[in-house]
Design an enzyme around this catalytic site. Structure first.
Site, PDB file in Angstrom:
ATOM      1  N   HIS A 137      -3.676   6.062   3.352  1.00  0.00           N
ATOM      2  CA  HIS A 137      -4.429   4.896   2.875  1.00  0.00           C
ATOM      3  C   HIS A 137      -3.888   3.595   3.459  1.00  0.00           C
ATOM      4  CE1 HIS A 137      -5.858   1.916  -0.158  1.00  0.00           C
ATOM      5  NE2 HIS A 137      -6.889   2.733  -0.271  1.00  0.00           N
ATOM      6  N   ASP A 164       0.845  -1.190   0.000  1.00  0.00           N
ATOM      7  CA  ASP A 164       0.000   0.000   0.000  1.00  0.00           C
ATOM      8  C   ASP A 164       0.886   1.247   0.000  1.00  0.00           C
ATOM      9  OD1 ASP A 164      -2.338   1.770   0.639  1.00  0.00           O
ATOM     10  OD2 ASP A 164      -3.310  -0.150   1.013  1.00  0.00           O
ATOM     11  N   SER A 215     -11.304  -0.932  -0.753  1.00  0.00           N
ATOM     12  CA  SER A 215     -10.009  -0.835  -0.076  1.00  0.00           C
ATOM     13  C   SER A 215     -10.153  -1.065   1.423  1.00  0.00           C
ATOM     14  CB  SER A 215      -9.391   0.551  -0.300  1.00  0.00           C
ATOM     15  OG  SER A 215      -8.851   0.680  -1.583  1.00  0.00           O
TER      16      SER A 215
END
EC number: 3.4.21.-
Length: 774
Positions: free
Chosen positions: A217, A142, A552
């Site tokens: 994220h 990620d 996600s």
């Protein structure tokens, strides 16, 4: 502290390939894939890569300068800067499986775990039976991690697992001591990105050239799956509670392969960097690998090595690592699901039984409950307007949200504005709010399609979403009085009844566009309004935490569940975990109500929305029977998909000869049956393995799709100490006389304690390969 306005679309949208135009004779990064490694010594493997490149380029010096990565742990291959002619020469070599140009990609809780039945207060559940996932390692590919986040504290966490071989790599504002017994690994991979973007200024970039997370994220996904306990967390007072991940004592390993590009205002992930991250994770000893990444439609076949995630995942699964991927955010359109390889667990996003109602009181005292994340002060009764031309002027007026900027400022100044939009993008909300604010307005009410999760405004400006029906009620009130007024109160948190569970609008849907007989997605999990840790650099961060939505977020929910199951069943295969999750999933919400799928219009959810259903951790811990798969089953799939013998041989590392005639893809031992082109009667086979009580008897229950006849033989399966695996056949025929859409049913094996359920999806195709646009 670095500050940057990061658009939320980055965490809501899965991978978009960035097209880069270059001269054909210019060197660019190519990935040279050699299949399964032929030697256990990684140094020997790397040396063979350098020798191959030296032979091509003529010198070791040139080879060293050209080499970007050597893939030497999970599989064999390398990334290097090559011209098109050099790449073609390598591709013609018998040792090379495939050569492909690098490409760039962008990216795809307090209530979640109680909603899924994993309450800390219950001493006899999966969470506590597994010591909360202790000794299991979850890897994340990620945007990195914010190591100081409270979600990664190691309070109460034991020694680092003995099978861990990785480490923490120092870099910009990241040192090895940022890791602890919870965050045990952190590496970053940027060589592929830099080789393709020589103008990228690492000094001026707002991203950190290290494993540290800039946009948040990666921090968010890691804390969802394996975050530690953090008490009393909320988002500006909303969604409050004690925060934790699904497996709060599991260990976390971060592999940063995605980088913020200032010029784009977006994140790019190089394929070569992603593959290197996967290669390293296999060496380091992760047990579960979570990727909230993917490709765009049209997809490459899983047997095409240009599907880098599928290729890397194949090798990871062959080594016993469970790979969990986001299914994509291109819903509710059909055939948009991503990461469809049968060895990957593909996850759809659903809502929780939680919402944020925001009271809107009209001047006639009618109260409407909209949805928002508004945490500012109550806006007392204020003038309410819908911009429209009453016929007294030639000025332009518009009540369309995207065109509010066309209205004279005086129309909106000092007022709350009602507007309507058919736009499905989240920006329809934020732009409408910005137009009203710029004109001096005090708030905005946005009427939109009730099936679309448009992200509410993220600041303290009153910005509330309602559907068209309620929007029309507000409009009729405005037109009924000379001085319409409205009051907007702060949002509240509502949990439980009457909030129903739905498959999120944005969640990508099946059927599988590349291999329609393979059901995707596999499973659904909460992925809407998920509160978790983030980077303080994120513009929407509140105290290092944020509410985000997307597949996600759903993928790490499943990764966390899998980590708990891995702790309970350490010897299960990756396919066994997928089977346990699919066959025990919820097909109704916690209140026994049907689960709907958002879209136009809302409908009862089916397997193309959420696979087997919503993940049910407690039931998955004791599935009774599993549909297991191993290397032989994946080879069966590769053969049935048309991959040639030599390519399969190099991929799996063993000499492989596909049978003639080829085995049907319908016989792949999946925990589902999907027949996309039924015309004549077909018979397929499945094998189940008993992982429950040794002496067990299961009887079949068939819930056939409409107009489809399903006959199972035998109807009873008997297991004992000598018989642990039993095969059965399923004969399927249709009564339909025309081409139909898919109809859905279920095949259930029950012993009164377990209901081992697989979805059955059948489409009749009397005229094959026919597209009907009517």
């Amino acid at each position: 502290m670095r500050n940057c306005r990061v658009l939320l679309v980055l965490v809501l949208s899965l991978v978009i390939v960035l097209n880069v135009v270059r001269a054909s004779d210019e060197s660019k990064v190519h990935i040279v894939y050699l299949g399964e490694k032929q030697h256990d010594d990684p140094e020997f493997v790397s040396e063979s890569h350098h020798q191959m490149l030296s032979s091509l380029l003529g010198s070791k010096v040139d080879a060293h300068e050209s080499m970007v990565y050597s893939y030497r742990h999970g599989f064999s291959g390398f990334a290097a800067k090559l011209t098109e002619s050099q790449a073609k020469k390598l591709a013609d070599s018998p040792e090379v499986v495939h050569v492909m140009a690098d490409s760039f990609y962008e990216l795809a809780t307090t209530r979640t775990w109680d909603y899924l039945g994993l309450s800390v207060a219950n001493p006899n559940n999966l969470l506590n039976d597994t010591n909360m996932g202790d000794q299991v390692i979850i890897g994340f590919i990620d945007t990195g991690v914010w190591p100081e986040s409270e979600s990664f504290n190691d309070n109460g966490v034991g020694p680092i697992p003995s099978h861990w071989k990785g480490g923490c790599e120092s870099g910009e504002k990241f040192i090895s001591t940022n890791c602890n017994r919870k965050l045990i690994g952190a590496k970053y991979f940027i060589n592929g990105f830099l080789a393709e973007n020589e103008g990228f200024n690492t000094t001026e970039s707002r991203d950190y050239i290290s494993a540290r997370d800039f946009i948040g994220h990666g921090t968010h996904t890691a804390s969802i799956a394996g975050g530690s306990f953090v008490p009393n967390i909320s988002y500006k007072g909303l969604a409050g509670g004690n925060l934790r991940g699904g497996a709060p004592r599991a260990r976390i390993a971060i592999y940063k392969a995605c980088w913020y590009v200032d010029q784009l205002g977006a994140v790019a992930c190089s394929s070569s960097d992603i593959l290197k991250a996967m290669d390293e994770s296999m060496h380091d000893g992760v047990d579960v690998l979570s990727l909230s990444l993917g490709a765009q439609i049209p997809l490459y076949p899983e047997t095409d090595l240009r599907d880098r995630i599928a290729t890397g995942a194949f090798h990871a699964v062959a080594k016993g690592i469970i790979v969990v991927c986001a299914g994509g955010n291109s819903g509710p359109a059909a055939q948009t699901v991503l990461n469809t390889a049968p060895w990957i667990i593909t996850v759809a996003a659903t809502t929780l039984d939680r919402s944020f109602p925001t009271p809107i009181t009209l001047g006639n005292r009618k109260v409407i409950l909209g949805q928002a994340l508004y945490t500012g002060q109550e806006l007392g009764f204020t003038s309410l307007v819908y911009p429209e031309n009453a016929g007294f002027t030639n000025e332009t007026f518009s009540g369309v949200c995207e065109r509010l900027n066309l209205n004279p400022n005086r129309t909106m100044a000092g007022k709350v504005v009602l507007c309507f939009t058919t736009n499905t993008l989240f920006t329809a909300v934020s732009r409408a709010a910005s137009y009203v604010k710029a004109a001096g307005g005090l708030g905005v009410i946005i009427a939109r399609n009730p099936g679309y999760n448009l992200t509410p405004c993220r600041d303290d400006f009153p910005c509330v979403a309602i559907d068209y029906e309620l929007g029309t009620d507000v409009l009729l009130y405005i037109r009924s009085t000379r001085s319409p007024v409205v009051k907007i109160q702060p949002s509240r948190t509502l949990v439980g009844q009457p909030v129903g569970t739905k498959v999120a609008t944005f969640s990508s849907r099946g059927p599988n566009s590349i291999s329609p007989a393979i059901l995707k997605p596999d499973i659904g999990a909460p992925g809407v309004s998920i509160l978790a840790a983030t980077s303080p650099d994120s513009n929407s961060s509140v105290g290092g935490f944020d509410i985000l939505a997307g597949t996600s977020m759903a993928a790490p929910v499943v990764a966390g569940v899998v980590a708990l199951l891995k702790a309970l069943h350490p010897n299960w295969s990756p396919a066994a975990f997928r089977s346990a999750i699919v066959t025990t999933a919820w097909r109704t919400d916690p209140f026994g109500e049907q689960i709907f799928a958002e879209g136009s219009s809302r409908k009862v959810a089916d397997p193309f929305d959420y696979g087997g259903g919503i993940v049910n951790p407690e039931k998955a811990a004791d599935p009774g029977l599993i549909y297991d798969m191993g290397p032989r089953d994946y080879i069966l799939y590769l053969c049935s998909a048309g991959y040639n013998d030599s390519s399969i041989t190099q991929l799996v590392g063993n000499v492989t000869v596909c049978s003639t005639p080829k085995t049907s893809v319908l016989d792949v031992n999946l925990p589902s049956i999907t027949i996309p082109d039924l015309k004549d009667e077909v018979t397929l086979t499945r094998t189940v393995t008993n992982v429950g009580t040794v002496d067990s008897v299961y009887k079949v229950v068939v819930e056939p799709p409409l107009g489809i006849q399903v006959v199972v033989a035998p109807e009873t399966l008997v297991f004992n100490s000598k018989t642990k695996n039993v095969s059965f056949t399923v004969r399927v025929s249709t009564t339909h006389k025309i081409n139909t859409g898919f109809y859905f049913g279920n095949l259930i094996w029950t012993d009164s304690m377990h209901n081992v359920t697989i979805p059955v999806s059948v489409r009749t195709q009397i005229l094959q390969n026919y597209y009907d646009e009517n």
